[in-house]
Enzyme design. Structure first.
Site, mmCIF file in Angstrom:
data_model
loop_
_atom_site.group_PDB
_atom_site.id
_atom_site.type_symbol
_atom_site.label_atom_id
_atom_site.label_comp_id
_atom_site.label_asym_id
_atom_site.label_seq_id
_atom_site.Cartn_x
_atom_site.Cartn_y
_atom_site.Cartn_z
ATOM 1 N N LYS A 34 1.013 -1.186 0.016
ATOM 2 C CA LYS A 34 -0.021 0.123 -0.077
ATOM 3 C C LYS A 34 0.663 1.350 0.184
ATOM 4 O O LYS A 34 1.901 1.371 0.917
ATOM 5 C CB LYS A 34 -0.965 -0.033 1.222
ATOM 6 C CG LYS A 34 -1.758 1.346 1.302
ATOM 7 C CD LYS A 34 -2.937 0.995 2.368
ATOM 8 C CE LYS A 34 -2.644 1.479 3.584
ATOM 9 N NZ LYS A 34 -2.457 2.826 3.993
ATOM 10 N N ASP A 61 -3.652 4.332 -1.719
ATOM 11 C CA ASP A 61 -4.436 4.732 -0.765
ATOM 12 C C ASP A 61 -4.551 6.215 -0.430
ATOM 13 O O ASP A 61 -3.971 6.940 0.436
ATOM 14 C CB ASP A 61 -4.138 4.126 0.760
ATOM 15 C CG ASP A 61 -5.094 4.692 1.827
ATOM 16 O OD1 ASP A 61 -6.345 4.812 1.458
ATOM 17 O OD2 ASP A 61 -4.598 4.413 2.961
ATOM 18 N N LEU A 62 -5.221 7.018 -1.454
ATOM 19 C CA LEU A 62 -5.073 8.290 -1.286
ATOM 20 C C LEU A 62 -6.292 9.061 -0.831
ATOM 21 O O LEU A 62 -6.287 10.289 -0.555
ATOM 22 C CB LEU A 62 -5.291 9.002 -2.985
ATOM 23 C CG LEU A 62 -3.988 8.632 -3.780
ATOM 24 C CD1 LEU A 62 -3.923 9.207 -5.127
ATOM 25 C CD2 LEU A 62 -2.638 9.093 -2.856
ATOM 26 N N LYS A 63 -7.368 8.097 -0.311
ATOM 27 C CA LYS A 63 -8.428 8.402 0.386
ATOM 28 C C LYS A 63 -8.985 9.892 -0.104
ATOM 29 O O LYS A 63 -9.221 11.028 0.689
ATOM 30 C CB LYS A 63 -8.101 8.741 1.909
ATOM 31 C CG LYS A 63 -7.851 7.355 2.554
ATOM 32 C CD LYS A 63 -7.838 7.629 4.182
ATOM 33 C CE LYS A 63 -7.420 6.333 4.837
ATOM 34 N NZ LYS A 63 -6.282 5.732 4.568
ATOM 35 N N LEU A 64 -9.535 9.823 -1.309
ATOM 36 C CA LEU A 64 -9.951 10.945 -1.965
ATOM 37 C C LEU A 64 -11.165 11.606 -1.262
ATOM 38 O O LEU A 64 -12.009 10.720 -0.913
ATOM 39 C CB LEU A 64 -10.161 10.859 -3.402
ATOM 40 C CG LEU A 64 -9.030 10.315 -4.228
ATOM 41 C CD1 LEU A 64 -9.470 9.809 -5.578
ATOM 42 C CD2 LEU A 64 -7.766 11.364 -4.241
ATOM 43 N N HIS A 65 -11.495 12.802 -1.253
ATOM 44 C CA HIS A 65 -12.522 13.292 -0.632
ATOM 45 C C HIS A 65 -12.880 14.944 -1.258
ATOM 46 O O HIS A 65 -12.300 15.804 -0.778
ATOM 47 C CB HIS A 65 -12.419 13.588 1.081
ATOM 48 C CG HIS A 65 -13.707 13.846 1.504
ATOM 49 N ND1 HIS A 65 -13.829 14.142 2.979
ATOM 50 C CD2 HIS A 65 -14.840 13.493 1.205
ATOM 51 C CE1 HIS A 65 -15.225 14.144 3.142
ATOM 52 N NE2 HIS A 65 -15.966 13.729 2.342
ATOM 53 N N ASP A 66 -13.718 14.873 -2.179
ATOM 54 C CA ASP A 66 -13.925 16.136 -2.881
ATOM 55 C C ASP A 66 -15.026 16.263 -3.759
ATOM 56 O O ASP A 66 -15.787 15.148 -3.811
ATOM 57 C CB ASP A 66 -12.707 16.545 -3.621
ATOM 58 C CG ASP A 66 -12.122 17.950 -3.579
ATOM 59 O OD1 ASP A 66 -13.198 18.833 -3.953
ATOM 60 O OD2 ASP A 66 -11.052 18.319 -3.518
ATOM 61 N N PRO A 68 -17.372 16.139 -7.151
ATOM 62 C CA PRO A 68 -17.120 15.117 -8.355
ATOM 63 C C PRO A 68 -16.418 15.543 -9.282
ATOM 64 O O PRO A 68 -15.703 14.510 -9.725
ATOM 65 C CB PRO A 68 -18.934 15.334 -9.087
ATOM 66 C CG PRO A 68 -19.683 15.613 -7.839
ATOM 67 C CD PRO A 68 -18.992 16.310 -6.967
ATOM 68 N N ASN A 69 -16.343 16.786 -9.880
ATOM 69 C CA ASN A 69 -15.259 17.138 -10.934
ATOM 70 C C ASN A 69 -14.026 16.726 -10.572
ATOM 71 O O ASN A 69 -13.124 16.337 -11.304
ATOM 72 C CB ASN A 69 -15.400 18.611 -11.503
ATOM 73 C CG ASN A 69 -14.512 18.865 -12.415
ATOM 74 O OD1 ASN A 69 -14.645 18.162 -13.592
ATOM 75 N ND2 ASN A 69 -13.775 19.822 -12.301
ATOM 76 N N THR A 125 -10.940 3.419 10.932
ATOM 77 C CA THR A 125 -10.619 2.429 11.996
ATOM 78 C C THR A 125 -10.017 3.114 13.503
ATOM 79 O O THR A 125 -10.174 2.587 14.496
ATOM 80 C CB THR A 125 -9.881 1.287 11.594
ATOM 81 O OG1 THR A 125 -8.735 1.881 11.223
ATOM 82 C CG2 THR A 125 -10.414 0.331 10.524
ATOM 83 N N GLN A 196 -5.375 2.638 16.429
ATOM 84 C CA GLN A 196 -6.442 2.169 16.073
ATOM 85 C C GLN A 196 -7.479 1.720 17.178
ATOM 86 O O GLN A 196 -7.038 1.519 18.314
ATOM 87 C CB GLN A 196 -5.989 0.640 15.395
ATOM 88 C CG GLN A 196 -5.080 0.895 14.328
ATOM 89 C CD GLN A 196 -5.681 1.184 13.047
ATOM 90 O OE1 GLN A 196 -7.030 1.565 12.997
ATOM 91 N NE2 GLN A 196 -4.847 1.402 11.891
ATOM 92 N N GLY A 216 0.108 -2.842 9.127
ATOM 93 C CA GLY A 216 1.335 -2.071 9.084
ATOM 94 C C GLY A 216 2.347 -2.087 10.068
ATOM 95 O O GLY A 216 3.270 -3.061 10.381
ATOM 96 N N ARG A 217 2.153 -1.229 11.197
ATOM 97 C CA ARG A 217 3.414 -1.083 12.235
ATOM 98 C C ARG A 217 3.482 -2.589 12.929
ATOM 99 O O ARG A 217 4.947 -2.688 13.338
ATOM 100 C CB ARG A 217 2.978 -0.118 13.233
ATOM 101 C CG ARG A 217 3.214 1.288 12.566
ATOM 102 C CD ARG A 217 2.402 2.412 13.344
ATOM 103 N NE ARG A 217 0.871 2.297 12.998
ATOM 104 C CZ ARG A 217 -0.158 3.057 13.493
ATOM 105 N NH1 ARG A 217 0.348 3.878 14.465
ATOM 106 N NH2 ARG A 217 -1.319 2.907 13.444
HETATM 107 O O1 LIG Z 1 -7.447 3.241 3.982
HETATM 108 C C1 LIG Z 1 -6.728 2.697 4.610
HETATM 109 O O2 LIG Z 1 -5.921 1.724 4.373
HETATM 110 C C2 LIG Z 1 -7.075 2.762 6.108
HETATM 111 C C3 LIG Z 1 -8.114 2.999 6.590
HETATM 112 C C4 LIG Z 1 -8.673 2.912 7.848
HETATM 113 O O3 LIG Z 1 -9.879 3.033 8.234
HETATM 114 N N1 LIG Z 1 -7.878 2.859 8.738
HETATM 115 C C5 LIG Z 1 -6.603 2.562 8.382
HETATM 116 O O4 LIG Z 1 -5.671 2.434 9.360
HETATM 117 N N2 LIG Z 1 -6.131 2.649 7.232
HETATM 118 C C6 LIG Z 1 -4.494 2.538 6.753
HETATM 119 O O5 LIG Z 1 -4.434 1.127 7.243
HETATM 120 C C7 LIG Z 1 -2.816 1.393 7.831
HETATM 121 C C8 LIG Z 1 -2.792 0.679 9.109
HETATM 122 O O6 LIG Z 1 -1.765 0.637 9.543
HETATM 123 P P1 LIG Z 1 -1.305 0.145 10.810
HETATM 124 O O7 LIG Z 1 -2.077 0.887 11.944
HETATM 125 O O8 LIG Z 1 0.247 0.575 11.150
HETATM 126 O O9 LIG Z 1 -1.495 -1.384 11.004
HETATM 127 C C9 LIG Z 1 -2.481 2.848 7.448
HETATM 128 O O10 LIG Z 1 -1.737 2.966 6.535
HETATM 129 C C10 LIG Z 1 -3.727 3.491 7.569
HETATM 130 O O11 LIG Z 1 -3.647 4.749 6.651
#
Ligand SMILES: O=C(O)c1cc(=O)[nH]c(=O)n1[C@@H]1O[C@H](COP(=O)(O)O)[C@@H](O)[C@H]1O
Length: 239
Positions: A34, A61-66, A68-69, A125, A196, A216-217
């Site tokens: 990712k 994972d750019l999590k766009l939020h804007d 429509p255009n 999350t 989290q 991730g971590r």
């Molecule tokens: O879109 C995501 O990946 C994402 C959505 C969400 O609701 N929560 C969330 O933790 N993430 C991503 O998932 C990854 C979680 O990483 P760790 O918490 O290190 O396991 C991070 O890169 C967050 O940006």
């Protein structure tokens, strides 16, 4: 038995390209990586060709939020990178979600790539019921809210959703088997929760119906990432 290489997406949450490449080298078994806001804002798209050269799958994972255009323009451009997954917030609303999906597919086709999957963030999350009720002022229960965001994404033609594994079973039941469920908020028993809020262990998340786990971590910040990856692999292999 579940194979970690088929189910676990590892985020490259670092700010320098050389640190991202070091992780790729330390964890050769990881197939799906990712690229999120930290690396993309720090270094741009430069890591994407490296991932493609190594035949890795890419979750952008750019999590766009804007409006429509604007999201459509961003999705058209993202489609040209040859990515597999892209994120947008469900709270952009139906028109933006529809425009984003159309533009992503067109952008990929223009560059000769198969259509990437567009998935919607339901509720981050890191948030809990209190945050939702008291800060965001959303007057419905958290699981119901996450479900409604997933249903909106599905009705808008999106391919799936990002949700906490705690909501995965309900989303799977309502949205069906074809709807992709990508779950961050996954913590093995031995890992710290950090920021989290709504977590499950890797095996609980798979049993709840997640298609992919984003971890991730617990892996990337471990003293020995390869050992952490192997421990998660063992847990999934024993399901
Ligand atoms: O879109 C995501 O990946 C994402 C959505 C969400 O609701 N929560 C969330 O933790 N993430 C991503 O998932 C990854 C979680 O990483 P760790 O918490 O290190 O396991 C991070 O890169 C967050 O940006």
């Amino acid at each position: 038995m579940v194979l970690a290489a088929e189910k676990v997406i590892v985020p490259l949450d670092v700010s320098r390209e050389e640190d991202a490449i070091a992780l790729l080298s330390q964890l050769p078994e990881v197939q799906f990586w990712k690229v999120g806001l930290e690396l993309f804002v720090s270094t741009g798209a430069e890591i994407l060709p490296t991932l493609k050269d190594r035949q890795k799958r890419i979750f952008l994972d750019l999590k766009l939020h804007d409006i429509p255009n604007t999201v459509a323009g961003a999705c058209r451009a993202a489609g040209k990178y040859g990515i597999d997954l892209l994120t947008i917030h469900a709270t952009c609303g139906r028109k933006a979600l529809q425009a984003a999906k159309t533009a992503l597919v067109e952008g990929a086709a223009e560059a000769g790539y198969p259509p990437p999957k567009l998935i919607a963030i339901t509720l981050l999350t890191s948030l809990n019921s209190r945050d939702l009720a008291f800060d965001l002022k959303v007057p419905i229960e958290l699981p119901e809210y996450a479900l409604q965001m997933a249903v909106l994404a599905k009705e808008s033609g999106l391919d799936g959703a990002v949700c906490s594994p705690q909501e995965a079973a309900q989303l799977r039941q309502v949205c069906g088997d074809e709807f992709l469920l990508v779950c961050p908020g996954v913590r093995p028993k031995w890992a710290e929760t950090g920021d989290q809020s709504r977590t499950f262990t890797p095996s609980e998340a798979i049993k709840a119906g997640a298609d992919y786990l984003v971890i991730g971590r617990p892996i990337t910040a471990a003293t020995n990432p390869q050992e952490a990856w192997a421990k998660i692999g063992d847990e999934l292999a024993n399901i």
